[in-house]
Design a protein around this motif. Structure first.
Motif, mmCIF file in Angstrom:
data_model
loop_
_atom_site.group_PDB
_atom_site.id
_atom_site.type_symbol
_atom_site.label_atom_id
_atom_site.label_comp_id
_atom_site.label_asym_id
_atom_site.label_seq_id
_atom_site.Cartn_x
_atom_site.Cartn_y
_atom_site.Cartn_z
ATOM 1 N N VAL A 49 -12.113 0.218 -5.082
ATOM 2 C CA VAL A 49 -13.332 -0.444 -6.114
ATOM 3 C C VAL A 49 -13.610 -1.681 -5.754
ATOM 4 O O VAL A 49 -14.725 -2.087 -5.474
ATOM 5 C CB VAL A 49 -12.871 -0.151 -7.760
ATOM 6 C CG1 VAL A 49 -13.877 -0.759 -8.470
ATOM 7 C CG2 VAL A 49 -12.520 1.193 -8.117
ATOM 8 N N LEU A 50 -12.544 -2.603 -5.656
ATOM 9 C CA LEU A 50 -12.838 -4.106 -4.994
ATOM 10 C C LEU A 50 -13.334 -3.988 -3.706
ATOM 11 O O LEU A 50 -14.120 -4.823 -3.578
ATOM 12 C CB LEU A 50 -11.422 -4.761 -5.371
ATOM 13 C CG LEU A 50 -11.024 -5.226 -6.789
ATOM 14 C CD1 LEU A 50 -9.656 -5.965 -6.619
ATOM 15 C CD2 LEU A 50 -12.093 -6.099 -7.328
ATOM 16 N N ILE A 51 -12.801 -3.169 -2.836
ATOM 17 C CA ILE A 51 -13.397 -3.275 -1.589
ATOM 18 C C ILE A 51 -14.743 -2.725 -1.506
ATOM 19 O O ILE A 51 -15.841 -3.466 -0.815
ATOM 20 C CB ILE A 51 -12.661 -2.135 -0.745
ATOM 21 C CG1 ILE A 51 -11.410 -2.618 -0.412
ATOM 22 C CG2 ILE A 51 -13.363 -1.753 0.480
ATOM 23 C CD1 ILE A 51 -11.031 -3.963 0.284
ATOM 24 N N ILE A 52 -15.342 -1.824 -2.410
ATOM 25 C CA ILE A 52 -16.846 -1.565 -2.257
ATOM 26 C C ILE A 52 -17.555 -2.646 -3.072
ATOM 27 O O ILE A 52 -18.702 -2.959 -2.685
ATOM 28 C CB ILE A 52 -17.024 -0.171 -3.179
ATOM 29 C CG1 ILE A 52 -16.565 0.944 -2.340
ATOM 30 C CG2 ILE A 52 -18.127 0.320 -3.531
ATOM 31 C CD1 ILE A 52 -16.264 2.311 -3.009
ATOM 32 N N LEU A 53 -17.102 -3.173 -4.064
ATOM 33 C CA LEU A 53 -17.770 -4.340 -4.795
ATOM 34 C C LEU A 53 -17.847 -5.433 -3.880
ATOM 35 O O LEU A 53 -18.854 -6.242 -4.249
ATOM 36 C CB LEU A 53 -17.061 -4.751 -6.039
ATOM 37 C CG LEU A 53 -17.327 -3.605 -6.940
ATOM 38 C CD1 LEU A 53 -16.413 -4.091 -8.463
ATOM 39 C CD2 LEU A 53 -18.580 -3.263 -7.425
ATOM 40 N N THR A 54 -17.070 -5.580 -2.984
ATOM 41 C CA THR A 54 -16.895 -7.105 -2.216
ATOM 42 C C THR A 54 -17.701 -6.597 -0.613
ATOM 43 O O THR A 54 -17.447 -7.458 0.271
ATOM 44 C CB THR A 54 -15.605 -7.578 -1.964
ATOM 45 O OG1 THR A 54 -14.576 -6.800 -1.544
ATOM 46 C CG2 THR A 54 -15.396 -8.057 -3.480
ATOM 47 N N ILE A 55 -18.096 -5.571 -0.575
ATOM 48 C CA ILE A 55 -18.893 -5.550 0.846
ATOM 49 C C ILE A 55 -19.568 -6.461 1.384
ATOM 50 O O ILE A 55 -19.327 -6.650 2.671
ATOM 51 C CB ILE A 55 -19.570 -3.949 0.913
ATOM 52 C CG1 ILE A 55 -18.454 -2.758 0.816
ATOM 53 C CG2 ILE A 55 -20.355 -4.007 2.075
ATOM 54 C CD1 ILE A 55 -19.126 -1.594 0.723
ATOM 55 N N PRO A 56 -20.399 -7.147 0.584
ATOM 56 C CA PRO A 56 -21.020 -8.151 1.184
ATOM 57 C C PRO A 56 -20.246 -9.395 1.754
ATOM 58 O O PRO A 56 -20.432 -10.183 2.719
ATOM 59 C CB PRO A 56 -22.160 -8.698 -0.018
ATOM 60 C CG PRO A 56 -22.143 -7.441 -0.830
ATOM 61 C CD PRO A 56 -20.961 -6.813 -0.525
ATOM 62 N N LEU A 57 -19.164 -9.654 1.018
ATOM 63 C CA LEU A 57 -18.311 -10.930 1.198
ATOM 64 C C LEU A 57 -17.400 -10.358 2.402
ATOM 65 O O LEU A 57 -17.191 -11.237 3.468
ATOM 66 C CB LEU A 57 -17.295 -11.350 0.113
ATOM 67 C CG LEU A 57 -18.013 -12.039 -0.840
ATOM 68 C CD1 LEU A 57 -16.958 -12.096 -2.298
ATOM 69 C CD2 LEU A 57 -18.347 -13.288 -0.299
ATOM 70 N N ASN A 58 -17.125 -9.039 2.468
ATOM 71 C CA ASN A 58 -16.281 -8.645 3.914
ATOM 72 C C ASN A 58 -17.213 -8.905 4.970
ATOM 73 O O ASN A 58 -16.729 -9.097 5.975
ATOM 74 C CB ASN A 58 -15.639 -7.401 3.537
ATOM 75 C CG ASN A 58 -14.635 -7.304 3.011
ATOM 76 O OD1 ASN A 58 -13.537 -8.221 3.289
ATOM 77 N ND2 ASN A 58 -14.190 -6.203 2.254
ATOM 78 N N LEU A 59 -18.522 -8.238 4.670
ATOM 79 C CA LEU A 59 -19.443 -8.442 6.058
ATOM 80 C C LEU A 59 -19.522 -10.003 6.606
ATOM 81 O O LEU A 59 -19.810 -10.183 7.652
ATOM 82 C CB LEU A 59 -20.620 -7.756 5.518
ATOM 83 C CG LEU A 59 -20.558 -6.404 5.552
ATOM 84 C CD1 LEU A 59 -22.109 -5.874 5.076
ATOM 85 C CD2 LEU A 59 -20.265 -5.783 6.679
ATOM 86 N N ILE A 60 -19.786 -10.884 5.432
ATOM 87 C CA ILE A 60 -19.815 -12.307 5.854
ATOM 88 C C ILE A 60 -18.724 -13.046 6.348
ATOM 89 O O ILE A 60 -18.821 -13.545 7.273
ATOM 90 C CB ILE A 60 -20.261 -13.288 4.683
ATOM 91 C CG1 ILE A 60 -21.728 -12.536 4.180
ATOM 92 C CG2 ILE A 60 -20.403 -14.541 4.785
ATOM 93 C CD1 ILE A 60 -22.089 -13.090 2.961
ATOM 94 N N THR A 61 -17.630 -12.522 6.072
ATOM 95 C CA THR A 61 -16.506 -13.249 6.500
ATOM 96 C C THR A 61 -15.606 -12.201 7.567
ATOM 97 O O THR A 61 -14.512 -12.546 8.109
ATOM 98 C CB THR A 61 -15.124 -13.297 5.374
ATOM 99 O OG1 THR A 61 -15.179 -12.149 4.810
ATOM 100 C CG2 THR A 61 -15.785 -14.244 4.212
ATOM 101 N N LEU A 62 -16.314 -11.296 8.021
ATOM 102 C CA LEU A 62 -15.971 -10.133 9.034
ATOM 103 C C LEU A 62 -14.567 -9.496 8.722
ATOM 104 O O LEU A 62 -13.659 -9.556 9.482
ATOM 105 C CB LEU A 62 -15.730 -10.944 10.257
ATOM 106 C CG LEU A 62 -17.097 -11.713 10.888
ATOM 107 C CD1 LEU A 62 -16.741 -12.612 12.196
ATOM 108 C CD2 LEU A 62 -18.289 -10.740 11.386
ATOM 109 N N GLY A 63 -14.594 -9.296 7.564
ATOM 110 C CA GLY A 63 -13.242 -8.241 6.918
ATOM 111 C C GLY A 63 -11.901 -9.464 6.529
ATOM 112 O O GLY A 63 -11.225 -8.768 6.150
ATOM 113 N N VAL A 64 -12.207 -10.700 6.639
ATOM 114 C CA VAL A 64 -11.304 -11.513 6.137
ATOM 115 C C VAL A 64 -10.816 -11.623 4.824
ATOM 116 O O VAL A 64 -9.965 -11.796 4.253
ATOM 117 C CB VAL A 64 -11.237 -13.153 6.907
ATOM 118 C CG1 VAL A 64 -10.287 -13.991 6.383
ATOM 119 C CG2 VAL A 64 -11.196 -12.980 8.396
ATOM 120 N N PHE A 65 -11.950 -11.305 4.008
ATOM 121 C CA PHE A 65 -11.869 -11.291 2.694
ATOM 122 C C PHE A 65 -10.854 -10.254 2.086
ATOM 123 O O PHE A 65 -10.378 -10.299 0.906
ATOM 124 C CB PHE A 65 -13.208 -11.103 1.942
ATOM 125 C CG PHE A 65 -13.309 -11.608 0.456
ATOM 126 C CD1 PHE A 65 -12.999 -12.679 0.060
ATOM 127 C CD2 PHE A 65 -13.433 -10.305 -0.442
ATOM 128 C CE1 PHE A 65 -13.202 -12.948 -1.384
ATOM 129 C CE2 PHE A 65 -13.402 -10.843 -1.864
ATOM 130 C CZ PHE A 65 -13.442 -12.132 -2.226
#
Length: 111
Positions: A49-65
């Motif tokens: 659930v957290l991975i889906i909700l933070t997709i934009p942050l993961n894209l911006i940080t290239l997965g480091v989030f």
């Protein structure tokens, strides 16, 4: 099913290894196995659930989030398991790197 059992044991062992270098407090060695069980359940239920909700942050940080999410999961494990204590965000972050590396190695060996 066999893979999940290996993952639980691996998470417990990764916590044990991290505790050798980090100030992770455990009252007994069995708590590392319990921490692996709880972390596996948390990763099964809450993490997606957290991975889906933070997709934009993961894209911006290239997965480091994702490491931050893993850190939160370890802190939650510490909060849910009496006798297993991770003293702060920094220690949990370093432990998440150890656990993530162990899981990555396991995944690479299995393929």
């Amino acid at each position: 099913m066999k893979r999940q059992v290996y993952r639980v044991i691996l998470n417990g062992f990764a916590f044990f290894i991290a505790a050798q270098f980090l100030p992770i407090v455990s009252s007994t060695p069995l708590h590392f196995l319990w921490a692996g069980i709880i972390l596996s359940l948390i990763n099964l239920i809450i993490r997606p659930v957290l991975i889906i909700l933070t997709i934009p942050l993961n894209l911006i940080t290239l997965g480091v989030f994702t490491l931050i999410i893993n850190t939160w999961m370890i802190m939650l494990t510490s909060g849910l398991l009496p006798g297993f204590y991770v003293p702060g965000f920094g220690v949990a972050f370093l432990a998440s790197i150890v656990v993530s590396f162990a899981n990555w190695c396991f995944k690479e060996i299995r393929h």
